[in-house]
Design an enzyme around this catalytic site. Structure first.
Site, PDB file in Angstrom:
ATOM      1  N   SER A   1       0.843  -1.195   0.000  1.00 38.78           N
ATOM      2  CA  SER A   1       0.000   0.000   0.000  1.00 38.78           C
ATOM      3  C   SER A   1       0.880   1.248   0.000  1.00 38.78           C
ATOM      4  CB  SER A   1      -0.952  -0.034   1.212  1.00 38.78           C
ATOM      5  OG  SER A   1      -1.942   0.935   1.079  1.00 38.78           O
TER       6      SER A   1
ATOM      7  N   ASP B   1      -8.286  -5.570  -5.678  1.00 40.82           N
ATOM      8  CA  ASP B   1      -7.936  -4.520  -4.714  1.00 40.82           C
ATOM      9  C   ASP B   1      -8.940  -3.372  -4.797  1.00 40.82           C
ATOM     10  OD1 ASP B   1      -6.817  -2.371  -3.312  1.00 40.82           O
ATOM     11  OD2 ASP B   1      -4.775  -2.981  -3.777  1.00 40.82           O
TER      12      ASP B   1
ATOM     13  N   HIS C   1      -6.881  -5.778  -0.970  1.00 43.54           N
ATOM     14  CA  HIS C   1      -5.800  -4.824  -0.768  1.00 43.54           C
ATOM     15  C   HIS C   1      -4.744  -5.414   0.165  1.00 43.54           C
ATOM     16  CE1 HIS C   1      -3.781  -1.038  -0.798  1.00 43.54           C
ATOM     17  NE2 HIS C   1      -3.918  -0.863   0.500  1.00 43.54           N
TER      18      HIS C   1
END
Ligand SMILES: [Ca+2]
Length: 548
Positions: free
Chosen positions: A196, A421, A460
């Site tokens: 991320s 995601d 994610h």
């Protein structure tokens, strides 16, 4: 320029003199028989002098329970030397970081920098503990501020830079010096591991400081940060009215995911509940339009269908931001299959699109870009404001396509993402890889140092209906240390602590296809092949007995 000026500054400053080594007594013999001397005892590290770095404490932590600052419950850790420090590369900087070093008999001789999530503002203690358990000396930083909101940037331009790229580099340089002083040598290898924002940090390091790390793991990278932030605002306005009311109830998100999977599951030749590559899925949410033609806001409609306004909202989120003037795609939309695949807000569009009372990361516009805490998202001008942001804050980006310096350093880069995601659109991650391939002379030349793995049905950084647990670090260690480049990673899907499916994640752009015999839940029954052309979908495979 930045790279040349800052790289190696700290390393050049403190020579590891015999005198320094002589203050310890501990010696060790390496595999080659050379006697090395372990360095400064843990407690004495507090006296170490590094320019622009203040070491607040250096203490031995015993093996067992350790509760890091801000944590509710303890973690179990092996013994380590804990160094708390602050870096001030500018007069306004306040970059806190920690370095954890295993005792010499437990140290694998390597260093691992670990990345952050969101807008950081916190040291990643759990990731440090994971690195430590694998024998690494490790470091993490709060990136120069506390908390996940962006007010810290108001009136503090240097702190925005600290967050964007400087803190990770400064931490890395200082940590290597500290590790050398305690361990008696520089790390044999250095790795960076982040997902991320950590993926953004990972790519930033490869691009800006190619000599910081030998191996870099970039997961679900938010590296196209400015456009990503514009896309958050776009998706929020697509799913809310001008007075901030939600158009699309979160309760309907799983319905949309179910319909998208039904429409596209078979595109890859195997009905297994997973969309293999959402770029090949063109599910149209109009299929879910309420038959009675009801329209209007949430609450006035049927839970099993979408109103026309809801259909339009979903389409806009899929389509992504386009310039209203030129039609140019500014940023990818969110993939089909990412709408709502799990119970937690991050397993779908809730956390970053639906639930916030205002557009996610609206603070970027208020505190980083316009310096106006009252800036109103309704006034966005997609073209003008984007051009202004990219001109004013280019250091927030990590989108450089020419990675020659990192390749020349001998660095290896392993990037991964989840094809479902709901936070960082994976189409943008794939597009970045494609653009590097173009710049670096083709897929073969790129694969020599940079490989990309996309996990079908993964959310994610983790979670999702697809196999989503895999050991990127082990694969990267093999590549960096043994020269064995990964062609695939074996991913597991785990339910209630039990592995119920394994699959290979093939090196991009190859895809995993069932061989036609054996369980579709076992990785061994899949090969990595070139994807079929989207215009000629493969015949649906004969289902195996235990196929879901
Ligand atoms: Ca499928």
């Amino acid at each position: 320029m930045i790279r040349r000026v800052l790289a190696g500054v700290a390393l050049a400053v403190i020579p590891l003199t015999a005198q320094v080594l002589g203050t310890t007594g501990a010696t060790a013999r390496t595999a080659s028989g050379m006697v090395t001397t372990a360095g400064t005892p843990c407690a004495n590290l507090a006296a170490l002098t590094i320019p622009n770095i203040t070491i607040k404490s250096a203490t031995m932590v015993a093996a067992g329970a350790f509760t890091p600052p801000g944590a509710q419950s303890p973690m179990t850790v092996p013994a380590f030397c804990r160094i708390e420090a602050t870096a001030r590369p500018t007069s306004d900087s306040d970059i806190r970081f920690e370095v954890w070093i295993p005792p010499s008999d437990a140290w694998n001789g390597k260093f691992q920098g670990v990345g952050n999530g969101g807008y950081s503002g916190a040291i990643s203690y759990p990731a440090m503990a994971t690195a430590l358990r694998r024998g690494y000396a490790t470091a993490s930083t709060d990136t120069g501020h506390t908390g996940d909101d962006m007010k810290f940037g108001q009136g503090h331009p240097e702190r925005i830079i600290d967050w964007a790229w400087r803190s990770i580099h400064v931490m890395t340089d200082a940590a290597k010096v500290i590790v050398r002083d305690h361990g008696g040598k520089l790390p044999d290898r250095s790795y960076f591991n982040g997902c991320s924002s950590g993926g953004h940090e990972a790519l930033s390091e490869a691009q800006r400081f190619p000599e910081d790390y030998d191996g870099i793991i970039a997961g679900d990278p938010a590296n196209n940060r400015i456009r990503q932030t514009f896309a958050f605002l776009w998706s929020w306005t697509a799913t809310h009215t001008m007075d901030g009311q939600s158009i699309l109830p979160a309760a309907k998100l799983p319905l949309i995911t179910k319909a998208a999977i039904e429409a596209c599951d078979g595109n890859d030749g195997l009905k297994d509940g997973i969309i293999d590559d959402p770029r090949r899925c063109h599910f149209d949410p109009i299929k879910l339009l309420c038959r009675n033609g009801s329209s209007g806001l949430a609450g006035n409609d049927d839970a099993t269908c979408l109103t026309q306004a809801q259909v339009d909202a979903v389409k806009k989120v899929y389509d992504g931001v386009k310039s209203p003037h030129t039609g140019e795609q500014i940023f990818a939309g969110w993939p089909r299959g990412s709408e709502g695949f799990g119970d937690s807000p991050i397993q779908g569009w809730r956390q970053y699109v639906m639930d916030p009372a205002e557009p996610m990361r609206v603070g970027f516009f208020r505190y980083f870009l316009f310096h106006d805490p009252n800036w109103d998202w309704r006034t966005i001008d997609w073209d003008r404001d984007l051009a202004y942001a990219e001109q004013k804050l280019p250091f927030m980006q990590a989108v450089e396509r020419d990675l020659t310096p990192f390749k020349r350093h001998g660095g290896k880069l392993l990037m991964y993402t989840g094809w479902a995601d709901p936070v960082v659109p994976p189409q943008d991650t794939a597009a970045y890889y494609d653009s590097v391939v173009k710049t670096m002379g083709g897929i073969e030349k790129t694969r020599e140092f940079f490989r990309f793995f996309a996990a079908p049905g993964m959310g994610h950084c983790s979670g999702g209906p697809g196999p989503n647990q895999f050991d990127t670090l082990a694969a990267l260690e093999q590549w960096v240390e043994k020269g064995v480049a990964p062609d695939k990673l074996i991913a597991s899907h785990i339910t209630n602590g039990k592995v119920d499916r394994t699959r290979p994640l093939c090196v991009y752009p190859l895809v995993a296809r069932w061989k036609g015999v054996g369980s579709t839940d076992e990785a061994a029954n899949f090969s990595c092949v070139t994807a079929e052309p989207p215009s000629a979908p493969r015949r649906t495979a004969t289902p195996s007995s235990n196929q879901r």
